[in-house]
Design an enzyme around this catalytic site. Structure first.
Site, PDB file in Angstrom:
ATOM      1  N   HIS A 192     -16.800  17.151   5.793  1.00 45.09           N
ATOM      2  CA  HIS A 192     -17.393  17.507   4.497  1.00 45.09           C
ATOM      3  C   HIS A 192     -16.758  18.789   3.983  1.00 45.09           C
ATOM      4  O   HIS A 192     -16.234  19.604   4.739  1.00 45.09           O
ATOM      5  CB  HIS A 192     -18.914  17.666   4.602  1.00 45.09           C
ATOM      6  CG  HIS A 192     -19.362  19.028   5.033  1.00 45.09           C
ATOM      7  ND1 HIS A 192     -19.515  20.070   4.152  1.00 45.09           N
ATOM      8  CD2 HIS A 192     -19.683  19.520   6.249  1.00 45.09           C
ATOM      9  CE1 HIS A 192     -19.925  21.147   4.810  1.00 45.09           C
ATOM     10  NE2 HIS A 192     -20.028  20.848   6.087  1.00 45.09           N
ATOM     11  N   CYS A 193     -16.798  18.937   2.661  1.00 45.22           N
ATOM     12  CA  CYS A 193     -16.389  20.197   2.031  1.00 45.22           C
ATOM     13  C   CYS A 193     -17.520  20.612   1.094  1.00 45.22           C
ATOM     14  O   CYS A 193     -18.677  20.284   1.338  1.00 45.22           O
ATOM     15  CB  CYS A 193     -15.059  20.018   1.299  1.00 45.22           C
ATOM     16  SG  CYS A 193     -15.123  18.856  -0.080  1.00 45.22           S
ATOM     17  N   GLN A 194     -17.192  21.351   0.050  1.00 43.76           N
ATOM     18  CA  GLN A 194     -18.249  21.814  -0.849  1.00 43.76           C
ATOM     19  C   GLN A 194     -18.759  20.684  -1.741  1.00 43.76           C
ATOM     20  O   GLN A 194     -19.963  20.551  -1.934  1.00 43.76           O
ATOM     21  CB  GLN A 194     -17.720  22.981  -1.702  1.00 43.76           C
ATOM     22  CG  GLN A 194     -18.759  23.625  -2.612  1.00 43.76           C
ATOM     23  CD  GLN A 194     -19.886  24.287  -1.834  1.00 43.76           C
ATOM     24  OE1 GLN A 194     -19.727  24.671  -0.680  1.00 43.76           O
ATOM     25  NE2 GLN A 194     -21.057  24.376  -2.447  1.00 43.76           N
ATOM     26  N   GLY A 203     -16.828  17.350  -1.986  1.00 39.44           N
ATOM     27  CA  GLY A 203     -16.342  16.035  -1.588  1.00 39.44           C
ATOM     28  C   GLY A 203     -14.858  15.823  -1.735  1.00 39.44           C
ATOM     29  O   GLY A 203     -14.321  14.877  -1.159  1.00 39.44           O
ATOM     30  N   TYR A 254     -21.293  19.527   0.633  1.00 37.55           N
ATOM     31  CA  TYR A 254     -22.393  20.446   0.941  1.00 37.55           C
ATOM     32  C   TYR A 254     -23.346  20.569  -0.243  1.00 37.55           C
ATOM     33  O   TYR A 254     -24.560  20.692  -0.070  1.00 37.55           O
ATOM     34  CB  TYR A 254     -21.782  21.802   1.294  1.00 37.55           C
ATOM     35  CG  TYR A 254     -22.768  22.849   1.725  1.00 37.55           C
ATOM     36  CD1 TYR A 254     -23.429  22.757   2.940  1.00 37.55           C
ATOM     37  CD2 TYR A 254     -23.023  23.954   0.916  1.00 37.55           C
ATOM     38  CE1 TYR A 254     -24.333  23.733   3.343  1.00 37.55           C
ATOM     39  CE2 TYR A 254     -23.919  24.942   1.304  1.00 37.55           C
ATOM     40  CZ  TYR A 254     -24.578  24.835   2.517  1.00 37.55           C
ATOM     41  OH  TYR A 254     -25.468  25.796   2.898  1.00 37.55           O
TER      42      TYR A 254
END
Lengths: 544, 544
Positions: free
Chosen positions: A506-508, A510, A534
């Site tokens: 995951h990132c901030q 997507g 996130y």
């Protein structure tokens, strides 16, 4: 020929004016039991807040102006109390004198709208709906009599309730919002409603979810959670129901939703009687089933179409409803179209979900605002089932673009190909809607497998390792508990730190997660990307 | 496998990053002769103006960031000087050292873009295009050396030229705009371009239409109209042409427009060579013919699609281009999609025209701005052929809605049925796009016959009487010479004042005129409504 129209606001007045443009010879009478016709009902909350300072701005037409321009016979404070569909007559009561008279019609149009009840506080506390100019007058009178910063209660966290909250605050009131539901704005899914709740609480609104008003005493209402709230005013906005009193007595058929049933040309079960507006059932565009959608746009359009039918122009059947809606609230804009995930789940309808968080325009140009977008897609056909957007600038534009795509039957993938107008202050070379299409396509083709925010806990119970591919600084500022930080830009060099088993990256929002997922998929890893990153996980878990 | 991409901005970099996400194993090299890759070319004018204060904001990626995130081998200041398509090699020159080397490819992508020439002023006056970060550096250097309020010349009144005008003004320059054409913004029809010219002149821009720069001396340029202008700088924005130098030498086929010819998957006539971006022909959505459209959105999309094809994902053929475009200029927004009336006339293509002037949102809610809309419709199919909008708030939204409708093949009449998001701060219950659909439907069905602004003079020569149905105050404030004032609200009472022969009615924007035309038509008059009313007539005749 004589046409009588019952109800003189959006639907009724659209019928009347269109009918006149089609037929100069016809006698057209509009009976309105209220004091005003053709008023700006969607503007009422904003006059409470002073945003629309002049009350006269709300009154778009008067009986006099409608007589001179459209040769309409408009009678305000005249209530139709009964219909005799066999004799083709109505009984009209003059609410000023009490006198009643019987009038004959060739065609009758019911535009009687919807109605709301004031609720259990009404006996002890001034309690008003927000549906007429008179309602606004009453609310303003209470506020003017109250001292500074009066305490007020709004019941209902739907569109009108939240507009009331914003505008009561603008008048200086301390607002408690009471809502039966577990979230505000039940048409939204919880992770999309969460930012709205945060907006309300940051603005100092006292939000009481899962509560109802059970009773009152003077200056005080009692809630179902056992608490009581001092208040000078209750604004009742917990929902409306079709006003069917006339229709029922006239033997006009009702549909499964409780709205007046009509065919595609707005004809009721009684010959020579049409019905339009908030009291009437529409068809839903997704499943073709009857639905109640109380939107001014549909009321106006259907009123006009009823006039076409009455005048004999053989109009097409009404286009089914998408339920496109928008709300501005304390600087946040939220909008939706079609079905929510909750509704799709409840109906057992298969769907695929995409979340994105794009900037409203090119990030390098000042003033861009982030928005949260959600798209619901039919996995079998790739058709769009619904969308929700929360943000600031440009939310209205993107929901309209998606609404048109839905109306035209475009696929989610086709959103990527739309040629939208781009200059850096208006959008991006890949517009947020294009990006939504690309992400939808990537999930449709299997290029990226995703996991939803509400599926993450179960995946981790099954032993999945969660890898945060954001920067160390982002990870340190807030992370999903137990996640491992392996920044995307170092991923190729640090593959040895990855576990052997299944991984969720995951990132901030997507996007980096997608790049990481593509990289790892090609290297043979069992990897999924946390959809919406996130940001969506945080919103969803905050709401849950 | 090794892919070489020539050109590292929108199209080339979209190809490179997408290709990496699809194929982790491939060697991907990007050769860029400039100093920067992946820069925000649409933002360049706004850094000149200081709107984007930081130069670094324009640099979205660097060779280093692209190496770490996407494992790309990005070489700036490396120019591909020749292609050998038989050997599948390119010769690359390092512009820093002058050294050349030969590199082999499996696939080659030309993203060489378009080019512009500096024009005849270059020998004596600093003359720059506005297409690279280096161009911006040079322009800013000239402005910084100049005194306060320097005089500058912009050549070309297209999108980039007008963005240059706005931003040079923002830097304090006195701007002369020189354009070969008889109007600014040649893609617009004259009555839609007229408000833009007014905006420029009101802002103090010295606009010289129908003129070219014929020569220069130090500090001064000479124009074709015989006049000369003192200037410290010439910004050359009079148009671009495909940069085909490499392609031509490699025997790659060119299309009828002068752009590199490609098939639906962006393949050139040479095997293993793709081409994308501003140097490449697209297909026009209206007639399917080749066209040159230099838009960042298409460059990005086609770059991505070329990567899909190279990676073997069998993409669909490219969607033909609509040419959707938008410009912000000194507080005015203008946007267009599809063909103009001028282009339709030139092509001999039948069309119907509708002009409206709606408010950007509900007029009773503060801050609404008027916009001018024009819709072009195929009379045989009712399909939308083009649209132009000039105004402020909400222009971008409406052009996108119409662009989606065009892409989906909706009819003009179907615009009336679109269920767009409505709250009073965002739109109207009958949105401007819905109203455009209603007006189009009324002209399609013959409910209203209209006359265009440029047809009025001939109609009057034929003896038509022009009736202004606005209020006496509006008529007194400005009227079409020779028109008779008969306010709509008095029309039924004053029919005796109407002549026996054919009549054209008009109001301010067309809406009251429509009501008047309907009324008179039913009474047997030979009546037409002036499309777009006084507002469109004024704009059109000012431009003519």
């Amino acid at each position: 020929m004589r046409t009588i129209i019952i109800g003189g606001v959006a639907a009724g007045m659209s019928t009347a004016t269109r009918l006149r443009r089609l037929d100069e010879a016809r006698q057209i009478t509009v009976s309105e039991r209220g004091t005003h016709v053709s008023f700006a009902n969607c503007g009422l909350p904003y006059h409470v807040g002073g945003v629309i300072p002049e009350r006269s701005s709300l009154l778009l037409q008067s009986p006099e102006s409608l007589a001179s321009r459209f040769a309409l016979d408009v009678c305000v404070r005249h209530e139709v109390v009964s219909i005799d569909p066999t004799a083709r007559t109505v009984t009209v009561r003059d609410l000023t004198t009490g006198a009643e008279r019987i009038e004959a019609y060739d065609e009758l149009v019911l535009a009687t709208g919807a109605t709301a009840s004031p609720g259990p506080s009404a006996e002890h506390v001034p309690t008003h709906t927000l549906r007429s100019v008179e309602d606004v007058d009453r609310i303003l009178a209470v506020l003017e009599q109250a001292g500074p910063e009066p305490r007020v209660v709004v019941v209902g966290a739907g569109f009108v309730g939240l507009e009331a909250v914003e505008n009561l605050r603008a008048r200086g009131a301390q607002v408690t919002l009471v809502s039966r539901g577990r979230q505000v704005l039940s048409p939204l899914d919880p992770e999309m409603a969460a930012p709205v709740l945060r907006t309300l609480r940051r603005a100092g609104v006292d939000v009481r979810l899962g509560a109802t008003v059970t009773g009152a005493e003077p200056g005080r209402v009692h809630l179902s959670d056992g608490r009581s709230i001092d208040t000078v005013l209750v604004v009742e906005a917990s929902g409306v129901r079709p006003d069917r009193s006339l229709a029922d007595a006239a033997g006009i058929a009702v549909g499964p939703t409780g709205g007046i049933a009509v065919d595609g040309r707005h004809r009721t079960s009684q010959p020579h009687v049409w019905a339009v507006g908030d009291g009437v059932e529409k068809l839903d565009q997704l499943d073709g089933a009857p639905t109640l959608v109380t939107m001014a746009g549909l009321a106006n359009r259907h009123g006009r179409a009823a006039a076409d039918d009455i005048a004999g122009t053989e109009p097409e059947d009404a286009v089914p409803a998408l339920g496109t809606a928008i709300l501005g609230l304390l600087g946040t804009t939220l909008a939706l179209v079609g079905w929510s995930e909750r509704r799709l789940v409840a109906a057992g309808r298969p769907h695929r979900v995409v979340h994105t968080h794009p900037a409203s325009h090119a990030a390098y140009y000042p003033g861009a605002e982030s928005m949260a977008m959600k798209l619901l897609v039919d996995p079998a056909t790739d058709r769009i089932l619904g969308a929700q957007i929360v943000g600031g600038e440009g939310v209205d534009k993107r929901i309209d673009v998606i609404a048109v795509a839905m109306a035209a039957g475009l696929t989610a993938t086709a959103l990527s190909q739309l040629e939208l107008a781009y200059a850096p202050q208006y959008g991006s070379a890949k517009d947020p809607v294009n990006m939504l299409g690309y992400v939808a396509e990537n999930t449709a083709t299997g290029a990226t497998r995703t996991v939803q925010w509400h599926e993450l806990a179960a995946a981790r119970d099954d032993g999945v390792v969660l890898v945060d591919v954001r920067s160390p600084a982002e990870h340190a500022a807030g992370a999903i508990p137990g996640s491992v930080n392996l920044p995307l830009d170092e991923l190729r060099l640090r593959l040895g730190e990855l576990p052997d088993g299944p991984v969720v990256v995951h990132c901030q929002v997507g996007q980096r997660g997608h790049t990481a997922a593509r990289l790892l998929t090609q290297l043979g890893y069992d990897v999924r990307n946390l959809d919406g990153g996130y940001a969506t996980w945080t919103a969803g878990t905050a709401a849950a």
